[in-house]
Scaffold this active site. Structure first.
Site, mmCIF file in Angstrom:
data_model
loop_
_atom_site.group_PDB
_atom_site.id
_atom_site.type_symbol
_atom_site.label_atom_id
_atom_site.label_comp_id
_atom_site.label_asym_id
_atom_site.label_seq_id
_atom_site.Cartn_x
_atom_site.Cartn_y
_atom_site.Cartn_z
ATOM 1 N N GLU A 254 -2.979 -4.413 5.968
ATOM 2 C CA GLU A 254 -2.752 -3.301 6.156
ATOM 3 C C GLU A 254 -1.522 -3.309 7.218
ATOM 4 O OE1 GLU A 254 -1.576 0.369 6.161
ATOM 5 O OE2 GLU A 254 -4.329 1.019 6.928
ATOM 6 N N CYS A 288 0.172 4.593 9.858
ATOM 7 C CA CYS A 288 1.452 3.666 9.186
ATOM 8 C C CYS A 288 2.080 4.169 8.419
ATOM 9 C CB CYS A 288 0.443 2.224 8.499
ATOM 10 S SG CYS A 288 -1.277 2.770 8.377
HETATM 11 C C1 UN1 Z 1 -3.285 4.411 8.882
HETATM 12 O O1 UN1 Z 1 -2.491 4.789 9.508
HETATM 13 O O2 UN1 Z 1 -3.443 3.212 9.529
HETATM 14 O O3 UN1 Z 1 -3.698 8.506 4.197
HETATM 15 C C2 UN1 Z 1 -4.304 4.884 8.689
HETATM 16 C C3 UN1 Z 1 -3.224 8.599 5.694
HETATM 17 C C4 UN1 Z 1 -5.138 8.542 6.006
HETATM 18 C C5 UN1 Z 1 -5.293 7.266 6.823
HETATM 19 C C6 UN1 Z 1 -4.133 6.392 7.488
HETATM 20 N N1 UN1 Z 1 -5.684 8.641 5.592
HETATM 21 O O4 UN1 Z 1 -2.671 8.473 6.569
#
Ligand code: UN1
Length: 501
Positions: A254, A288
């Site tokens: 990821e 992310c």
């Molecule tokens: C991440 O930033 O690696 O959808 C995960 C989202 C959160 C998860 C982010 N539920 O922003």
């Protein structure tokens, strides 16, 4: 009033675990050193991996719903420690209180999902072309799972992986980010409490590895670890992915996102502004899934930007633990350098800085890096816009033609994590989520790109890595599928009508 030391203590983290070691952890809130952890010695890695392999032998034959019971207990422990783990996340990662608590809730939610899932690992039954035969598929445990997490979701992303690995019958080896190990350890300690209450878990079911690249490499390169889940940069993922592939292991990657919002002439602009604010500014742009590109039609651009700039003007930036703060700090000095450099590059590539970009609170918190969230209006999708900059930096791109033009612009980046469209026109939204629409792993309608629930599969395409975590059928990646053909007749007919002698 919670303080870090008492939160750590309530989470079961002894003070000698966080002092005297060589891994220094710094709080982005004020730049103070908050822990000196002992790294896992490299000489200990083979023993840790062996213990995991041993634990697998017992755990894989523990009935799945019984494994689910352990995860149910973990959810209970997380509920009891929610305020403390949330506080540790706020101090260590710089998330505002609401978001620190929200992250723990995300871990609780995935526990709940995993408990139910532990009774639903369905395989298919398939009709056979041969009389007296039946074909079925089973999803079996696969072996130790390494979980290497990024600094920004130290609790939830660990839990996404660990819950699914545990219910599917696998031990876990957890290496939290060097920047936010305490939040990860607190989450693991809650699991250890659950293991103690559960009573029958094998030694070595959930192990911690502290350190950096060498420790990660030991996990990534070990043939005894069939699955490696890694969250972080595309640069890291390229290395991990290749190393795991070289030994035919399975990777769950990821990686970076470059998430956009398309705002069409038929959008509810007030709703879009709220989506932009949480997406681009929430978590100081360090998800992310954070919103990085705003692709707006020229007919509504001025009206939208007026509202967006007004909203940016009233943002409270500062101590994430203070009520009312919406923007906490960047994680460290390097993140600040990258943020500043990206803005300078954007300007050199023809962009106009509309707001933000300055460092703030430098006199009261000289060792912390708070910035005013920035918006840069770009004449086109230049090189810097195609890169992920981990901070509150939003590029504005304008389109003047039809939705196809916006979608082409949208998809013309190397990353493919999350995306969204704001429009009340059903034709536009259906096109955006269709095969000819957004090429991302997640495509939302009238909500921003970040803040996903755990029920869906989470992940993205292209340089984001192509894998999925969290809900839906992501559990299958922590299993090996076996296809069983069963003959209950007294003949031995061959498939494809072959007559052998
Ligand atoms: C991440 O930033 O690696 O959808 C995960 C989202 C959160 C998860 C982010 N539920 O922003």
């Amino acid at each position: 009033m919670t303080d870090l030391a008492s939160a750590l203590e309530r989470c079961g983290i002894p003070s000698d675990m966080v002092s005297g070691g060589s891994l220094t952890v710094t709080s982005p809130v004020d730049g103070n050193e908050i822990a000196h952890l002992h790294e896992t010695p490299m000489a200990a890695m083979p023993g840790i991996i062996d213990a995991s392999v041993d634990a697998f032998k017992q755990w894989r034959v523990t009935p799945a719903p019984v494994r689910g019971e352990l995860v149910r207990l973990w959810g209970e422990e997380l509920r009891a420690l929610k305020a403390d783990i949330g506080h540790i996340i706020s101090v260590e990662v710089g998330k505002i209180t609401e978001e620190g608590l929200g992250e723990v809730q995300e871990a609780i939610d995935i526990c709940d999902l995993a408990v139910g899932q532990s009774r639903q690992m369905f395989g298919k039954t398939i009709v056979s072309e041969r009389p007296g035969h039946r074909i079925m598929e089973q999803y079996h445990p696969i072996g130790p799972v390494a979980i290497i997490t990024a600094f920004n979701f130290p609790c939830a992303v660990f839990a996404w992986n660990a819950t699914m690995a545990l219910i599917t019958g696998n031990p876990i080896l957890f290496k939290p980010s060097e920047k936010s190990p305490l939040s990860g350890i607190a989450t693991l300690k809650a699991l250890e409490k659950a293991i103690a209450r559960f009573g029958e878990a094998p030694e070595g079911l959930a192990q911690l590895v502290i350190g950096g690249v060498p420790q990660s490499e030991a996990l990534v390169e070990s043939p005894a670890i069939p699955v490696v889940s890694a969250t972080g940069s595309t640069r890291m993922g390229r290395i991990v992915g290749q190393k795991v592939a070289a030994r035919f292991g399975r990777r769950i990657l990821e990686l970076g996102g470059n998430n956009a919002m398309v705002v069409t002439p038929e959008a509810n602009l007030d709703l879009a502004v709220r989506g932009i604010l949480f997406g681009a500014v929430g978590t100081a742009g360090q998800r992310c899934t954070s919103l990085r590109r705003l692709i707006v039609h020229e007919r509504v651009k001025d009206a939208l930007m007026e509202k967006v700039l007004a909203a940016y003007g009233s943002l409270k930036i500062g101590d994430p633990l203070e009520p009312g703060t919406l923007v906490g700090p960047l994680i460290d000095a390097r993140a600040h350098e990258t943020f500043v450099a990206a803005i300078a590059r954007a300007q050199a590539e023809g962009g106009t800085l509309l707001t933000g970009g300055d460092r703030v609170l430098g006199d009261t918190a000289p060792d912390a890096y708070y910035v005013a969230p920035a918006i840069v209006d770009m004449p086109g999708q230049s090189a810097v816009v195609k890169e992920e900059t981990f901070g509150p930096l939003l590029y504005v791109l304008t389109y003047s033609g039809d939705l196809e033009e916006a979608i082409d612009l949208h998809n013309d980046v190397p990353q493919g994590l999350s995306s969204c469209i704001f429009s009340d026109n059903m034709r536009e939204v259906e096109v955006f989520v269709s095969a000819a629409g957004s090429d991302c792993g997640m495509a939302n309608v009238n909500i921003g790109p970040s803040g996903a629930e755990i029920g869906g599969a989470f992940g993205g395409e292209k340089e984001t890595g192509g894998d999925r975590e969290s809900g839906s059928d992501a559990w299958k990646q922590y299993t090996r599928r076996t296809t069983n053909t069963i003959n209950y007749s007294t003949e031995l007919p061959l498939a494809q009508g072959i007559n052998f002698g």
